[in-house]
Design an enzyme around this catalytic site. Sequence first.
Site, PDB file in Angstrom:
ATOM      1  CD  GLU A  93       5.568   2.732 -14.413  1.00 31.27           C
ATOM      2  OE1 GLU A  93       5.333   1.555 -14.705  1.00 31.27           O
ATOM      3  OE2 GLU A  93       6.031   3.037 -13.189  1.00 31.27           O
ATOM      4  CB  CYS A 106      -4.628   5.540 -12.439  1.00 29.18           C
ATOM      5  SG  CYS A 106      -3.724   5.362 -10.910  1.00 29.18           S
ATOM      6  CB  CYS A 113       6.447   5.666  -3.630  1.00 27.46           C
ATOM      7  SG  CYS A 113       5.359   6.318  -2.318  1.00 27.46           S
ATOM      8  CB  CYS A 117       3.312   0.161   1.248  1.00 25.55           C
ATOM      9  SG  CYS A 117       3.019   1.826   1.804  1.00 25.55           S
ATOM     10  CB  CYS A 120       3.575  -0.907  -3.027  1.00 19.96           C
ATOM     11  SG  CYS A 120       3.468   0.234  -4.375  1.00 19.96           S
ATOM     12  N   GLY A 166       3.651   7.133  -6.187  1.00 14.48           N
ATOM     13  CA  GLY A 166       3.947   8.256  -5.114  1.00 14.48           C
ATOM     14  C   GLY A 166       2.874   8.422  -4.253  1.00 14.48           C
ATOM     15  CD  GLU A 167       0.544   9.634   0.365  1.00 12.87           C
ATOM     16  OE1 GLU A 167       0.335   8.531   0.280  1.00 12.87           O
ATOM     17  OE2 GLU A 167      -0.249  10.633   0.253  1.00 12.87           O
ATOM     18  CB  SER A 221      -4.050   3.443   1.458  1.00 15.68           C
ATOM     19  OG  SER A 221      -4.460   3.752   0.091  1.00 15.68           O
ATOM     20  CG  LEU A 222      -7.833   2.111   6.604  1.00 17.55           C
ATOM     21  CD1 LEU A 222      -9.203   1.508   7.019  1.00 17.55           C
ATOM     22  CD2 LEU A 222      -6.848   2.862   7.800  1.00 17.55           C
ATOM     23  CG  ASN A 301      -2.900  -5.863  -8.345  1.00 12.24           C
ATOM     24  OD1 ASN A 301      -3.858  -6.779  -8.810  1.00 12.24           O
ATOM     25  ND2 ASN A 301      -3.491  -4.877  -8.051  1.00 12.24           N
ATOM     26  CB  CYS A 344      -3.352  -1.242  -6.905  1.00 12.14           C
ATOM     27  SG  CYS A 344      -4.669  -0.491  -7.364  1.00 12.14           S
TER      28      CYS A 344
HETATM   29  N1  SAH Z   1       0.547   6.326  -1.836  1.00 12.26           N
HETATM   30  C1  SAH Z   1      -0.869   6.364  -1.936  1.00 12.26           C
HETATM   31  C2  SAH Z   1      -1.544   6.328  -3.609  1.00 12.26           C
HETATM   32  C3  SAH Z   1      -0.749   4.997  -4.327  1.00 12.26           C
HETATM   33  S1  SAH Z   1      -1.113   3.575  -3.873  1.00 12.26           S
HETATM   34  C4  SAH Z   1      -1.496   5.585  -1.080  1.00 12.26           C
HETATM   35  O1  SAH Z   1      -0.955   4.744  -0.547  1.00 12.26           O
HETATM   36  O2  SAH Z   1      -2.594   5.574  -0.905  1.00 12.26           O
HETATM   37  C5  SAH Z   1      -3.022   3.277  -4.464  1.00 12.26           C
HETATM   38  C6  SAH Z   1      -3.644   1.780  -3.862  1.00 12.26           C
HETATM   39  O3  SAH Z   1      -2.927   0.923  -4.269  1.00 12.26           O
HETATM   40  C7  SAH Z   1      -3.563   2.060  -2.177  1.00 12.26           C
HETATM   41  O4  SAH Z   1      -4.500   1.524  -1.625  1.00 12.26           O
HETATM   42  C8  SAH Z   1      -2.547   0.868  -2.145  1.00 12.26           C
HETATM   43  O5  SAH Z   1      -2.677   0.176  -0.892  1.00 12.26           O
HETATM   44  C9  SAH Z   1      -2.710  -0.068  -3.158  1.00 12.26           C
HETATM   45  N2  SAH Z   1      -1.616  -1.159  -3.313  1.00 12.26           N
HETATM   46  C10 SAH Z   1      -0.283  -0.993  -3.113  1.00 12.26           C
HETATM   47  N3  SAH Z   1       0.286  -2.282  -3.616  1.00 12.26           N
HETATM   48  C11 SAH Z   1      -0.682  -2.799  -4.305  1.00 12.26           C
HETATM   49  C12 SAH Z   1      -0.539  -4.258  -4.716  1.00 12.26           C
HETATM   50  N4  SAH Z   1       0.537  -4.999  -5.050  1.00 12.26           N
HETATM   51  N5  SAH Z   1      -1.899  -4.801  -4.879  1.00 12.26           N
HETATM   52  C13 SAH Z   1      -3.197  -4.321  -4.567  1.00 12.26           C
HETATM   53  N6  SAH Z   1      -3.089  -2.912  -4.208  1.00 12.26           N
HETATM   54  C14 SAH Z   1      -1.828  -2.276  -3.862  1.00 12.26           C
END
Ligand code: SAH
Length: 363
Positions: A93, A106, A113, A117, A120, A166-167, A221-222, A301, A344
């Site tokens: 995607e 993006c 992935c 998390c 996500c 993905g990471e 991403s924290l 989201n 995201c």
């Molecule tokens: N794996 C990588 C890149 C993909 S996620 C990473 O974790 O950084 C890109 C961003 O989207 C990350 O900062 C993640 O924390 C955020 N994200 C993931 N799920 C989300 C959600 N449901 N709503 C808002 N942000 C989200």
Amino acid sequence: MEKRTNLTGLSQAELVSFMADNGEPAYRGRQIFAALQHRRLRSFDEMSDLPKALRERLQETATASTLTIESRYLSADGTRRFLMKTHDNLPVETVFIPEERRDTICFSSQSGCPLQCTFCLTAQLGLLRSLTPGEIVEQIVIVLNDAYGVGQKPPRGTNLVGMGAGEPFLNFDALLKAIRIMADPQGLFIVPHRMTVSTAGVVPRIRELATIPDRPNLAISLAAPTDELRDMLMPINKKWPLEELLGACKEFEQTLKAGERFTFEYVMLDAVNDSDEHARQLANLLNRHDLHTKGNLIPHNPARPLPYQPSPRTRVEMFKGILESKGIHTFVRKPRGRDIFAACGQLAAVAQSPGLRASSSAG
Ligand code: SAH
């Protein structure tokens, strides 16, 4: 299994030597590189300036493209989500986000992935496989052609973010190779400076990126200010806990050059990680490590199977206020494309628009 070489995943030098191996002069390699990357052609058939016999021979050992577009979804806010398929039928995607002064693409680094998390949706796919350099570059080619026309120059700047499925740092070599291919002035000519890659915190690769001169901007991403909470939200934290992660971030920060951006992201989950206390803990954590990164707060989201709700607007503003009062520059990101599952954390090869209230995307 596709045995043919995907030429979109080769650098200009590699294409020249690929053609040399096939008994062709160097200029043919350069010509095909320009056809794929500058003219953004996706099949040998379209390369009518190549002899027909050569095109037919190439067809047997090589491909000009491997991804196909399965569907394309258009959000009320102009965002477009592309659901593509690899040659082995896995979802990829990519999202096109038009903005006032620039457009952003993006892209995904993996199909699915492996990280789990909990906020996500992509996590629910699990890892299907890592993408090849060619599959990463092709995503950009497909979106640019759709947005502006085949081979047409983007009218405004194009930024890239590696924040799709993905990471990226678990597919580091392919990512770096794709970045180098895209930077070629005779090709797409999107320089690393215009790109931001986000990681959930793969510490050894953050350290490695610190040693690379021509690199993309970095985002971390924290999602939580303590190990206890982060272990729950982002299980990768058990492998690389906050002290180690922020230590690596500090090392990285010390190598920053003028113009490079280094940010952190914090997804705002209602009543989970968004209290005043969390904001103070986060500010103290960053200040204790002497980090000067700017922060992006991302309103969560939502998606049906996920057990969270976005923090209310006023909560996000309070949180931001506390960070700012402790010297941390913070922005609140506007969700884009929520109504088509393009925002995201919403990329999970959903085949239709989810039918969320249309108003949630309009802002
Ligand atoms: N794996 C990588 C890149 C993909 S996620 C990473 O974790 O950084 C890109 C961003 O989207 C990350 O900062 C993640 O924390 C955020 N994200 C993931 N799920 C989300 C959600 N449901 N709503 C808002 N942000 C989200």
